[in-house]
Scaffold this active site. Structure first.
Site, short mmCIF file in Angstrom:
data_model
loop_
_atom_site.label_atom_id
_atom_site.label_comp_id
_atom_site.label_asym_id
_atom_site.label_seq_id
_atom_site.Cartn_x
_atom_site.Cartn_y
_atom_site.Cartn_z
N ASP A 231 0.92 -1.17 0.00
CA ASP A 231 0.02 -0.08 0.05
C ASP A 231 0.84 1.30 -0.07
OD1 ASP A 231 -2.28 1.83 0.42
OD2 ASP A 231 -3.36 0.03 1.06
N HIS B 144 -2.87 3.20 -4.38
CA HIS B 144 -2.63 2.57 -3.20
C HIS B 144 -1.23 2.03 -3.39
CE1 HIS B 144 -5.94 2.98 -0.56
NE2 HIS B 144 -6.66 2.97 -1.20
N GLU C 19 -10.34 2.73 -4.52
CA GLU C 19 -10.04 4.11 -4.33
C GLU C 19 -8.96 4.71 -5.52
OE1 GLU C 19 -10.95 4.66 0.22
OE2 GLU C 19 -9.06 3.40 -0.30
#
Ligand code: ACM
Ligand code: ZN
Length: 531
Positions: free
Chosen positions: A168, A240, A305
């Site tokens: 991440d 990420h 996201e």
């Protein structure tokens, strides 16, 4: 009351008790010998004497091969003078042993030299095939010992998937031999945001690092297999992805020079450049090495996201949209994921992504989506109608990083697939997700996971109509004595129930006021321990 979590498919208590002592004999058909050995070693550890392993079917305890038992299912027939376990292979026999471990109270024996259980008849098999826990090791890194402990505890409750979030923005945690900077540079950050989402300036400036070598990964994968657990790796992309970009800036649009994120809001705009062929080559190389380590037929690529600002500005990404006749940046994410899904398919892997990947309208049919967003998502429902398979990690029930005041134990236990407007046949299974922004230690990890793991196991394993929260709580309060013995730092009632405005202990665990000071103290102690 049957002292067992998760409750079995069917059971019937009989009259009398069955006893194991130092004259008990045990037999197993060859197919079930490994599970029998495990059973014997558990007893020997508790009782302290040798159990008689015999070759005769006249033994008191018998493990018998029975081809009609389902893969993870088993049958136990226990009278006052014999105990017979039927299974069609290791998985079912292993779960029979895990049930016996609880039924004989092996974790809290009253008279350790003899073990007793009620005579009983049990027929058991899972409701859902995918019963998982996700652990984020990017925000905090736990290491081999803690992960093995977690696998042990999962297997106690018949959970069979460990979804490992290994990369991440805050850190890359798996060795990739072709790209050593991923761990050398991407595995280290200068500090850690400690207090709360809304307080990005409260940072502990202690360098933080850690990663798994490929040898350690192989060891953990083998350890999991012994416990009937499949490990599904996750390499999060295209967003990420800041730790990878910190190591290799050319992976991003505009070759951004950055460091792995210290604050959780750092670099949320960073994204892999979906226009450059070199990005795909890098991803395929990483996939090649990872597939050698994890035999699971699944591969998680995150996909959540993804802010598209960088793609909008990037001439290479814009050219790719035009050349491939894509509608827009969403189309580009679909294109990106499809290329990777096809690459994985050729390697015998089915791709999984968080539910945002379904926003692209041209996504490969075989890709599985993990439904997490708190809001109702009609697109997820529509795709499920059209045959898309789902894993459910709904925020309101299965985000185990949430405080108990927000995701109560009963919210997890009472979860119902029908409340999501989904049919059970669309759902492969359920997964509890432990993000670790606010989980710096194994103690905190225990606190967030227990007793939620018990609730998850019963939702995923036990038939819907047998689930009863009050009954579960009664069995759980008995079980907590065992958790104490195992040194598990669980959330006690009424904390797990999410009742606010309590004094003392409960109040302390609901407020994060001291989190920063506690974090620094813990990290200093950890560092001293290593020196
Ligand atoms: C997620 O929580 N971003 C999957
Ligand atoms: Zn680009």
């Amino acid at each position: 009351m049957l002292n067992l979590i998760p409750l079995p498919y069917k059971s019937e208590e009989k009259y009398g008790e069955f006893v194991i002592n130092n004259s008990t004999t045990v037999y197993a058909d060859a197919e079930l010998a490994r599970a029998k050995d495990l059973f014997i070693s558990l007893i020997e550890k508790v009782c302290g004497y040798k159990i008689h392993n015999v070759l005769s079917k006249n033994a008191v305890v018998r493990f018998l091969y029975d081809r009609v038992q389902p893969k993870e299912g088993y049958r136990i027939e226990c009278s006052t003078d014999s105990l017979t376990i039927y299974a069609s292979g290791y998985a079912g026999a292993f779960y029979a042993v895990m049930s016996l471990r609880q039924l004989f109270c092996m974790d809290v024996p009253e008279a350790p030299e003899i073990l007793t259980m009620h005579a009983i008849s049990v027929t058991d098999r899972p409701r859902l095939g995918w019963r998982g826990i996700m652990l984020d090791e990017s925000r905090h890194f736990f290491g081999v010992e803690t992960v093995k402990k977690l696998l042990d505890r999962m297997s106690m409750y018949k959970l069979n998937v460990f979804h490992w979030h290994l990369t991440d923005n805050e850190g890359w945690r798996i060795e990739i031999k072709k790209y050593p900077l991923l761990t050398e540079v991407g595995g280290k950050r200068r500090g850690t945001q400690t207090l709360a989402w809304g307080k990005p300036n409260v940072v502990s400036w202690i360098e933080y690092q850690g990663y798994y070598t490929q040898e350690q990964i192989k060891d953990i994968v083998a350890y999991a297999k012994e416990r009937n657990i499949m490990i599904v790796p996750e390499i999060d992309m295209p967003a990420h992805f800041a730790a990878a970009v910190a190591a290799y800036p050319e992976l991003s649009c505009g070759n951004r020079a950055i460091e792995p994120s210290v604050r959780h809001s750092d670099h949320t705009d960073i994204i892999a450049c979906a226009g450059k062929e070199s990005t795909y080559r890098f991803i395929y190389d990483v996939i090649d090495e990872i597939c050698e380590l994890f035999p699971a037929p699944y591969f998680h690529i995150g996909g959540d996201e993804a802010a598209k600002k960088e793609w909008k500005k990037c001439p290479v990404c814009q050219k790719s949209i035009k050349d491939n006749k894509l509608k827009d940046e969403e189309g580009l994410q679909g294109y990106f994921h499809n290329k990777i899904a096809l690459y994985l398919k050729r390697k015998g892997r089915t791709m999984i992504g968080w539910n945002e990947i379904l926003m692209a309208d041209n996504l490969e049919r075989s890709v599985i989506a993990q439904y997490w967003v708190p809001a109702r998502d009609r697109n997820v429902e529509k795709q499920a109608e059209d045959g898309r398979k789902l894993i459910i990690s709904k925020h309101q029930a299965f985000y185990f990083d949430m405080p108990y005041a927000m995701v109560k134990l009963s919210d997890t236990y009472r979860f119902d697939i029908a409340d999501l407007y989904l049919k059970e046949e669309s759902v492969l299974g359920l997964e509890g997700a432990l993000w670790t922004e606010w989980v710096p230690t194994p103690e905190r990890l225990d606190f967030q996971l227990f007793p939620r793991m018990e609730a998850l196991s019963e939702v995923a394993w036990t038939p819907e109509e047998k689930r009863d929260y009050q009954d579960f709580c009664k069995r759980l309060s008995k079980r907590m004595v065992a958790l104490d013995r195992m040194g598990i730092n669980y959330a006690p009632f009424p904390v797990a129930e999410g009742r606010r405005f309590l004094s003392g202990y409960a109040k302390k665990v609901f407020t994060r006021k001291n989190a920063h000071a506690e974090y620094e103290k813990t990290m200093r102690k950890k560092r001293r321990g290593k020196q």
